[in-house]
Write an enzyme that holds these catalytic residues in place. Structure first.
Site, PDB file in Angstrom:
ATOM      1  N   VAL A  20       0.827  -1.209   0.000  1.00  0.00           N
ATOM      2  CA  VAL A  20       0.000   0.000   0.000  1.00  0.00           C
ATOM      3  C   VAL A  20       0.859   1.255   0.000  1.00  0.00           C
ATOM      4  O   VAL A  20       0.687   2.158  -0.810  1.00  0.00           O
ATOM      5  CB  VAL A  20      -0.951   0.008   1.217  1.00  0.00           C
ATOM      6  CG1 VAL A  20      -1.755   1.293   1.260  1.00  0.00           C
ATOM      7  CG2 VAL A  20      -1.866  -1.201   1.177  1.00  0.00           C
ATOM      8  N   ASP A  49      10.247   3.355   6.486  1.00  0.00           N
ATOM      9  CA  ASP A  49       9.955   1.997   6.934  1.00  0.00           C
ATOM     10  C   ASP A  49      11.012   1.596   7.950  1.00  0.00           C
ATOM     11  O   ASP A  49      12.196   1.932   7.783  1.00  0.00           O
ATOM     12  CB  ASP A  49       9.958   1.016   5.757  1.00  0.00           C
ATOM     13  CG  ASP A  49       9.178  -0.254   6.053  1.00  0.00           C
ATOM     14  OD1 ASP A  49       8.118  -0.459   5.441  1.00  0.00           O
ATOM     15  OD2 ASP A  49       9.633  -1.038   6.914  1.00  0.00           O
ATOM     16  N   ARG A  54      14.534  -3.362   3.575  1.00  0.00           N
ATOM     17  CA  ARG A  54      13.541  -2.888   2.600  1.00  0.00           C
ATOM     18  C   ARG A  54      13.963  -1.540   2.029  1.00  0.00           C
ATOM     19  O   ARG A  54      13.890  -1.316   0.820  1.00  0.00           O
ATOM     20  CB  ARG A  54      12.173  -2.786   3.287  1.00  0.00           C
ATOM     21  CG  ARG A  54      11.068  -2.138   2.469  1.00  0.00           C
ATOM     22  CD  ARG A  54      10.604  -2.999   1.335  1.00  0.00           C
ATOM     23  NE  ARG A  54       9.364  -2.507   0.745  1.00  0.00           N
ATOM     24  CZ  ARG A  54       8.941  -2.831  -0.462  1.00  0.00           C
ATOM     25  NH1 ARG A  54       9.657  -3.637  -1.235  1.00  0.00           N
ATOM     26  NH2 ARG A  54       7.798  -2.364  -0.924  1.00  0.00           N
ATOM     27  N   THR A 100      -2.171  -4.405   9.576  1.00  0.00           N
ATOM     28  CA  THR A 100      -3.040  -4.675  10.730  1.00  0.00           C
ATOM     29  C   THR A 100      -3.479  -6.141  10.657  1.00  0.00           C
ATOM     30  O   THR A 100      -4.570  -6.441  10.183  1.00  0.00           O
ATOM     31  CB  THR A 100      -4.269  -3.743  10.742  1.00  0.00           C
ATOM     32  OG1 THR A 100      -4.844  -3.694   9.424  1.00  0.00           O
ATOM     33  CG2 THR A 100      -3.891  -2.342  11.165  1.00  0.00           C
ATOM     34  N   THR A 140      -6.315  -0.907   7.521  1.00  0.00           N
ATOM     35  CA  THR A 140      -7.663  -1.410   7.801  1.00  0.00           C
ATOM     36  C   THR A 140      -7.842  -1.658   9.297  1.00  0.00           C
ATOM     37  O   THR A 140      -7.035  -2.357   9.917  1.00  0.00           O
ATOM     38  CB  THR A 140      -7.924  -2.715   7.030  1.00  0.00           C
ATOM     39  OG1 THR A 140      -7.719  -2.482   5.638  1.00  0.00           O
ATOM     40  CG2 THR A 140      -9.342  -3.197   7.255  1.00  0.00           C
ATOM     41  N   CYS A 280      -6.242  -9.404   3.903  1.00  0.00           N
ATOM     42  CA  CYS A 280      -7.448  -8.564   3.802  1.00  0.00           C
ATOM     43  C   CYS A 280      -8.704  -9.396   4.008  1.00  0.00           C
ATOM     44  O   CYS A 280      -9.309  -9.377   5.072  1.00  0.00           O
ATOM     45  CB  CYS A 280      -7.481  -7.863   2.440  1.00  0.00           C
ATOM     46  SG  CYS A 280      -6.215  -6.598   2.232  1.00  0.00           S
ATOM     47  N   ARG A 348       1.743 -14.113   2.928  1.00  0.00           N
ATOM     48  CA  ARG A 348       1.168 -13.919   4.262  1.00  0.00           C
ATOM     49  C   ARG A 348      -0.241 -14.511   4.339  1.00  0.00           C
ATOM     50  O   ARG A 348      -1.080 -14.243   3.506  1.00  0.00           O
ATOM     51  CB  ARG A 348       1.113 -12.430   4.602  1.00  0.00           C
ATOM     52  CG  ARG A 348       2.459 -11.802   4.909  1.00  0.00           C
ATOM     53  CD  ARG A 348       2.320 -10.322   5.179  1.00  0.00           C
ATOM     54  NE  ARG A 348       1.889  -9.587   3.993  1.00  0.00           N
ATOM     55  CZ  ARG A 348       1.515  -8.311   4.007  1.00  0.00           C
ATOM     56  NH1 ARG A 348       1.478  -7.642   5.141  1.00  0.00           N
ATOM     57  NH2 ARG A 348       1.160  -7.714   2.887  1.00  0.00           N
TER      58      ARG A 348
END
Length: 442
Positions: A20, A49, A54, A100, A140, A280, A348
């Site tokens: 995202v 980050d 990364r 989240t 979220t 999600c 994930r």
């Protein structure tokens, strides 16, 4: 007088550079003409980050999520990637895009959002500017989390008050990883703010980059709820298809043939059975369920849908046991696809792992091939089963097509059959192959 940042010349910090955050940071840095007014934009973006590896990879033009190209990363002049908190000082707008997830007990895990809020609260306390900063959450969460959890942390750590010392908003992410047809700017953005002033500002802020336009929600809770029901609705629709698949299998009816027939009606929803994982659809209903139970309501439909989807791999295991006639000695299975969805390297919360683990417990020899999966964080038992190429001479008793990658869609029945023993079967979870006698569909 509350001075808000200049929408077209503000300094932006994006906290969290995953699926995202990275596209968001890049789009804000690259956009030089407002979508609404065509006004010239000159923004500076700090992509932050805590994962130093990364950041190092992004600075070298490497994006393991495959959402951006090396060329796209290297040609941006208005963005800086950093893991140094000091680089977030004195910015105007902060976008929170951290994960989240849920705990092992299926409870909301807001730890990363809380940590980001604490960090930003401390940063806000050190600002020396008449411009009021704006903090926008995209992660979220359950309805109410921004105002009940995040804003109090920001106030406490910064010694500032909401809507006087700083503003806050919520604009849920809608990025669909692995989908080249629906990029960030092509998806209408839901926006909201902590008061009317911030709501209007945030709506115009996103409107400057989102070609598809924006939808200004009445308040933050509405925006939070809108996001969480998007994925909950999909979860329930797929759960219905999964349960129908189980029922139709008991009746020896081909589920996909039923769906094709039903789909001839204009208003039939085109959902298919399958494994529902990821961060999600397989997670968000638990956030809503938790919040509902805290308010004294025990949701029945949410729970039922989740239970069906959580058990779908067991239905597949039973089909495999039946095919093998409960004789697992010296049997070999090849699983094609391991990611939680097609054309995305993210593993994930992939439900293919549940299928793999259940089959492994039967002492079956399992091999896994996925041309794009990022196996770096996979469990060792999975890594030991991964093969690097389909250029193999092994023959398998069962081939399981678990993920509908473009790579597999290009293959024909004969290519899949080449991996099978003479009496081998293909379990086509995604329904990508032409029907034949050795193909089992769900």
């Amino acid at each position: 007088m509350n001075l808000l940042p200049d929408i077209f010349n503000c300094k932006i910090g994006v906290v969290g550079l995953g699926y995202v955050g990275l596209p968001l940071a890049l789009e804000f840095s690259r956009c030089n003409k407002c979508c609404l007014t065509q006004k010239t934009i000159k923004r500076k973006v700090v992509g932050f980050d805590i994962n130093k590896m990364r950041i190092s990879q992004l600075c070298e033009g490497i994006d393991l999520t495959k959402e951006t190209s090396e060329e796209d990363l290297k040609k941006q002049d208005n963005i800086m990637f950093s893991s140094n908190i000091k680089d977030l000082l004195d910015l105007d707008v902060y976008l929170i895009t951290v994960p989240t997830p849920i705990t092992k007990e299926k409870l909301p895990d807001l730890s990363m959002v809380i940590n980001a809020s604490e960090m930003l609260g401390n940063i806000l306390s050190k600002r020396n500017s008449s411009i009021k900063p704006i903090v926008i959450y995209e992660s979220t969460v359950y309805p109410g989390a921004t105002e009940e959890v995040c804003i109090p942390i920001l106030e406490n750590k910064s010694n500032l008050k909401i809507n006087s010392g700083f503003f806050c908003g919520y604009s849920p992410e809608r990025i669909n990883p692995g989908d080249s047809s629906h990029k960030l700017v092509d998806i209408k953005k839901v926006t909201s703010g902590s008061d009317k002033i911030s709501a209007d500002w945030i709506n115009d802020f996103y409107g400057s980059i989102i070609k598809a336009g924006t939808f200004k929600a009445q308040n933050i809770k509405v925006a939070e709820a809108a996001k969480i029901i998007e994925n909950t609705q999909r979860d329930l629709n797929i759960a219905l298809m999964n349960e129908l698949s189980i029922i139709f299998n008991l009746m020896s009816i081909d589920t996909l043939e039923v769906l094709e027939a039903a789909g001839s009606k204009w208003n039939f929803l085109n959902f298919r059975p399958g494994l529902v994982g990821g961060h999600c659809i397989g997670v968000d209903p638990y956030y809503l369920k938790w919040k509902a139970e805290k308010l004294g309501h025990k949701p029945e439909i949410l729970t039922a849908g989740r239970n069906v989807n959580e058990r779908m791999h067991l239905f597949l295991v039973e089909k495999i046991k039946k095919i093998l006639k409960n004789n697992f000695k010296s049997k070999k299975i090849l699983i094609l696809g391991y990611t939680f969805k097609e054309n995305c390297p993210d593993i994930r919360n992939t439900k293919v792992f549940d299928l793999f683990s259940a089959l492994k417990s039967l002492q079956i020899d399992i091999s896994i091939y996925d041309p794009i999966a990022d196996f770096e964080k996979a469990q060792n038992t999975v890594k030991e089963s991964v093969i690097k190429s389909l250029e193999i001479n092994e023959k398998f008793d069962i081939l399981v097509i678990a993920v509908k990658h473009k790579y597999f869609l290009k293959m024909k029945n004969i290519q899949f059959n080449s991996f099978l023993k003479s009496n081998g079967k293909i379990i086509d979870i995604k329904g990508i192959l032409e029907k034949s006698s050795n193909i089992v569909r769900i």
